[in-house]
Design an enzyme around this catalytic site. Structure first.
Site, mmCIF file in Angstrom:
data_model
loop_
_atom_site.group_PDB
_atom_site.id
_atom_site.type_symbol
_atom_site.label_atom_id
_atom_site.label_comp_id
_atom_site.label_asym_id
_atom_site.label_seq_id
_atom_site.Cartn_x
_atom_site.Cartn_y
_atom_site.Cartn_z
ATOM 1 N N LEU A 106 -6.375 11.388 -20.880
ATOM 2 C CA LEU A 106 -6.319 12.733 -20.281
ATOM 3 C C LEU A 106 -4.954 13.371 -20.480
ATOM 4 O O LEU A 106 -4.845 14.574 -20.686
ATOM 5 C CB LEU A 106 -6.630 12.662 -18.781
ATOM 6 C CG LEU A 106 -8.054 12.288 -18.391
ATOM 7 C CD1 LEU A 106 -8.147 12.000 -16.905
ATOM 8 C CD2 LEU A 106 -9.023 13.398 -18.786
ATOM 9 N N GLY A 107 -3.902 12.564 -20.404
ATOM 10 C CA GLY A 107 -2.563 13.105 -20.595
ATOM 11 C C GLY A 107 -1.493 12.109 -20.204
ATOM 12 O O GLY A 107 -1.781 11.090 -19.570
ATOM 13 N N GLY A 144 2.480 11.731 -18.516
ATOM 14 C CA GLY A 144 3.507 12.411 -17.725
ATOM 15 C C GLY A 144 4.825 11.683 -17.883
ATOM 16 O O GLY A 144 4.974 10.826 -18.764
ATOM 17 N N GLY A 145 5.766 11.997 -17.012
ATOM 18 C CA GLY A 145 7.080 11.391 -17.091
ATOM 19 C C GLY A 145 7.041 9.877 -16.937
ATOM 20 O O GLY A 145 7.769 9.165 -17.614
ATOM 21 N N PHE A 146 6.188 9.378 -16.076
ATOM 22 C CA PHE A 146 6.175 7.928 -15.867
ATOM 23 C C PHE A 146 4.775 7.348 -15.780
ATOM 24 O O PHE A 146 4.584 6.188 -15.486
ATOM 25 C CB PHE A 146 6.997 7.557 -14.626
ATOM 26 C CG PHE A 146 6.339 7.884 -13.305
ATOM 27 C CD1 PHE A 146 5.989 6.873 -12.416
ATOM 28 C CD2 PHE A 146 6.046 9.198 -12.958
ATOM 29 C CE1 PHE A 146 5.385 7.174 -11.207
ATOM 30 C CE2 PHE A 146 5.449 9.497 -11.754
ATOM 31 C CZ PHE A 146 5.119 8.481 -10.877
ATOM 32 N N ALA A 147 3.798 8.156 -16.080
ATOM 33 C CA ALA A 147 2.415 7.683 -15.965
ATOM 34 C C ALA A 147 1.579 8.173 -17.134
ATOM 35 O O ALA A 147 1.959 9.082 -17.860
ATOM 36 C CB ALA A 147 1.820 8.191 -14.668
ATOM 37 N N CYS A 204 -2.666 8.924 -17.987
ATOM 38 C CA CYS A 204 -3.950 9.109 -17.293
ATOM 39 C C CYS A 204 -5.138 9.004 -18.232
ATOM 40 O O CYS A 204 -5.114 9.572 -19.326
ATOM 41 C CB CYS A 204 -3.986 10.497 -16.663
ATOM 42 S SG CYS A 204 -3.351 10.534 -15.020
ATOM 43 N N LYS A 238 -4.829 6.786 -13.155
ATOM 44 C CA LYS A 238 -3.415 6.988 -13.486
ATOM 45 C C LYS A 238 -2.748 5.628 -13.552
ATOM 46 O O LYS A 238 -2.787 4.873 -12.580
ATOM 47 C CB LYS A 238 -2.789 7.885 -12.410
ATOM 48 C CG LYS A 238 -1.386 8.334 -12.695
ATOM 49 C CD LYS A 238 -1.005 9.518 -11.805
ATOM 50 C CE LYS A 238 0.476 9.786 -11.877
ATOM 51 N NZ LYS A 238 0.868 11.027 -11.214
ATOM 52 N N ASP A 262 7.377 20.963 -6.176
ATOM 53 C CA ASP A 262 7.311 21.037 -7.641
ATOM 54 C C ASP A 262 6.046 21.761 -8.068
ATOM 55 O O ASP A 262 5.373 21.348 -9.009
ATOM 56 C CB ASP A 262 7.387 19.618 -8.231
ATOM 57 C CG ASP A 262 7.735 19.615 -9.723
ATOM 58 O OD1 ASP A 262 8.276 20.640 -10.219
ATOM 59 O OD2 ASP A 262 7.461 18.610 -10.389
HETATM 60 P P1 ADP Z 1 3.668 12.262 -13.928
HETATM 61 O O1 ADP Z 1 3.644 12.043 -12.445
HETATM 62 O O2 ADP Z 1 4.206 11.121 -14.708
HETATM 63 O O3 ADP Z 1 4.271 13.576 -14.318
HETATM 64 P P2 ADP Z 1 1.082 13.437 -13.989
HETATM 65 O O4 ADP Z 1 0.550 13.255 -12.628
HETATM 66 O O5 ADP Z 1 1.626 14.788 -14.339
HETATM 67 O O6 ADP Z 1 2.146 12.315 -14.337
HETATM 68 O O7 ADP Z 1 -0.054 13.053 -15.016
HETATM 69 C C1 ADP Z 1 0.169 13.025 -16.415
HETATM 70 C C2 ADP Z 1 -0.912 13.813 -17.151
HETATM 71 O O8 ADP Z 1 -2.189 13.238 -16.876
HETATM 72 C C3 ADP Z 1 -1.023 15.252 -16.688
HETATM 73 O O9 ADP Z 1 -0.174 16.100 -17.389
HETATM 74 C C4 ADP Z 1 -2.487 15.547 -16.978
HETATM 75 O O10 ADP Z 1 -2.661 15.891 -18.335
HETATM 76 C C5 ADP Z 1 -3.169 14.238 -16.703
HETATM 77 N N1 ADP Z 1 -3.709 14.168 -15.318
HETATM 78 C C6 ADP Z 1 -3.035 13.845 -14.180
HETATM 79 N N2 ADP Z 1 -3.836 13.855 -13.109
HETATM 80 C C7 ADP Z 1 -5.068 14.205 -13.561
HETATM 81 C C8 ADP Z 1 -6.354 14.398 -12.930
HETATM 82 N N3 ADP Z 1 -6.512 14.223 -11.619
HETATM 83 N N4 ADP Z 1 -7.390 14.753 -13.706
HETATM 84 C C9 ADP Z 1 -7.215 14.933 -15.053
HETATM 85 N N5 ADP Z 1 -6.056 14.775 -15.691
HETATM 86 C C10 ADP Z 1 -4.987 14.412 -14.973
#
Ligand code: ADP
Length: 324
Positions: free
Chosen positions: A50-51, A53-56, A58, A73, A165
């Site tokens: 799905l994507g 992020g900085g430390f995760a 998904c 996640k 944020d």
């Molecule tokens: P971080 O806390 O490391 O910034 P995020 O929570 O932003 O991580 O999650 C990273 C990516 O995963 C997001 O940019 C998004 O693309 C995807 N993502 C996060 N949560 C969801 C969700 N509930 N449903 C679908 N995609 C998600």
């Protein structure tokens, strides 16, 4: 020998950078260990990415027992201390929240050296991607999303939670195109009653474009929660124009422009922005103690003067481009 060393070093660097961009594939199945409220544990089938992020990272995942889909996640257990703190805060705060416009938190568990969270699946990406793809939303859509986000902010603030944020990239879209506030990694609890736990942060947080000027000043005003209202003002501007109002090439310049409230509405003949829309934004980009609360925001003439859709209109064009 020197050249071979250099070559080997370059090859190792290339390999490392490739691994960074393409992390190893996740297990095709993830097992949630048994716990007091789930005696037999659970199995998830892991689907598409799905994507990141900085430390995760998904993934789309399906709970084997029910077939229900979640966002899984994954967080590496060995992370920097600062990241662990961010993650703990996120867990503590997010697990206490239940609202129709906030990504629902389901479970947290550890499996093979990684921590997993299961979250409500938002299959249509983030508001940022949608606004970019659509090159700005109509005012009716902006009313619809602002009402949803204001509702989420009202709920959080009533619970003593400041998100801190809020930005288009942290607002996700579910399969019906409803907005869901996510990423509680920078959220904080404030003292609103005797039983509230305080987390005071001295570190600067948030994203330059969306950050309220008072965060940059020392000392507190007792209006800490109003930083989320500032961010909502930025989000409305960005939904209408595709760009945040104080956008600049350097962070210092963004902060200076925010402090001086220096922003211009685009003068594009194809996209006329109503005076009410401009007024609601300017009512929010003021000193913290003068910012309207969520109830007051939705009573603004911007909302009462025009049409508010009952649900997001998923046009065929958008459906084609939106990921599923
Ligand atoms: P971080 O806390 O490391 O910034 P995020 O929570 O932003 O991580 O999650 C990273 C990516 O995963 C997001 O940019 C998004 O693309 C995807 N993502 C996060 N949560 C969801 C969700 N509930 N449903 C679908 N995609 C998600």
């Amino acid at each position: 020998k020197r050249t071979t060393d250099l070559k080997a070093k370059a090859a190792a660097q290339l390999k490392a950078s490739k691994e960074k961009d393409h992390p190893p594939p996740p297990p095709s199945e993830v097992t949630e260990p048994p716990s007091s409220d789930r005696k037999n544990g659970a199995v998830y089938y892991v689907g598409k990415l799905l994507g990141k992020g900085g430390f995760a990272i998904c993934y789309d995942a399906k709970l084997a027992d029910t077939g229900k889909r979640y966002a899984l996640k994954i967080v590496k257990s060995q992370m920097a201390l600062k990241m662990q703190q961010k993650f703990q805060t996120e867990l503590q705060i997010h697990s206490k929240i239940e609202h129709q416009n906030i990504v629902q938190f389901h479970r947290a568990f550890t499996f093979e050296n990684c921590t997993y969270l299961t979250l409500e699946l938002c299959s249509n990406g983030s508001l940022m991607e949608m606004v970019k793809k659509r090159k700005g939303l109509t005012e009716a859509e902006v009313r619809f999303y602002t009402i949803q986000i204001a509702g989420a902010i009202k709920y959080m603030h009533e619970k003593g939670i400041i998100h801190r944020d809020l930005k288009m990239g942290n607002i996700f879209l579910d399969k019906h195109m409803n907005a869901k506030v996510g990423d509680f990694g920078l959220a904080a609890l404030v003292v609103t009653g005797n039983d509230m736990h305080t987390i005071r942060r001295t570190t600067l947080c948030g994203t330059p474009n969306y950050i309220a000027p008072e965060i940059l000043q020392k000392g507190r005003s007792g209006h800490d929660h109003m930083v989320d209202i500032w961010s909502l003002g930025i989000i409305i501007f960005a939904m209408l124009t595709t760009k945040p109002p104080f956008q600049s090439s350097t962070t210092d310049e963004i902060y200076r422009r925010a402090r001086e409230r220096e922003y211009d509405w685009p003068s594009d003949e194809k996209r006329i922005i109503s005076p009410e829309a401009k007024m609601v934004v300017s009512s929010m980009l003021v000193d913290a103690d003068k910012r309207p609360d969520p109830d007051l925001i939705v009573q603004h003439p911007f909302f009462t003067s025009g049409y508010v859709p009952a649900q997001a209109d998923i046009s065929p064009k958008l459906r084609e481009t939106a990921p599923h």
